[in-house]
Design an enzyme around this catalytic site. Sequence first.
Site: not given
Length: 214
Positions: A43, A117, A192-193
Amino acid sequence: MRLRYIHGQYEFLQNHEKAITEPEKRGYKLNDAFNNNNPIHVELGCGKGKFLRETALKNPDINYFGFEKSVKVAYRCAKSVFENDPDNYFVVYSNGDILKEVFEPKSIDRIYLNFSDPWPKPSHYKRRLTHKSFLEVYKIVLVDDGEIHMKTDNNDLFEYSLSQFEEDNWELLMVTRDLHNSPYKQDNVMTEYEERFVQEGKKINKLIARQKYE
């Protein structure tokens, strides 16, 4: 929210049993981190480690490496190790662009790009983890039928990534622009996001890509 710097966090990572720091500086091959020949999944951008740990728990016969380039985030990931944590993963404090330096060619079965990102400025597109320069690295380290699994809430990044994969001769095995209202939701492990975005009502994009061979 910007994370607060904590004194000694790099040293903490250096001494943590679940963390590997900057392996490229030591000429260290991560293939040797586990004493087995289990498949390897990576990951890139593991954050605080929710997806990494839950996926490792579900798949004890797979070796996982979660790369995180922020020392502040990697520290918090390692700091949150709990009792009975799975033993088939490591947090790697380093950039994901060093994969070919720290893995043997054709040794990774799957790469996860979870909410990377988006680098929205065109002048920064080369930093996107699906830019063609990164795809070339993935080709080197992935096994012949290896896969890239990507999730993002950013539609621009997703459409860009689709075009990059298609132009670079990858096969798109799965594409959805609304993961949580699709058949692919089953067995999905949220980051989490992702949990936050779903609560906010955002749609999650997902794709699975595999390199084509003539």
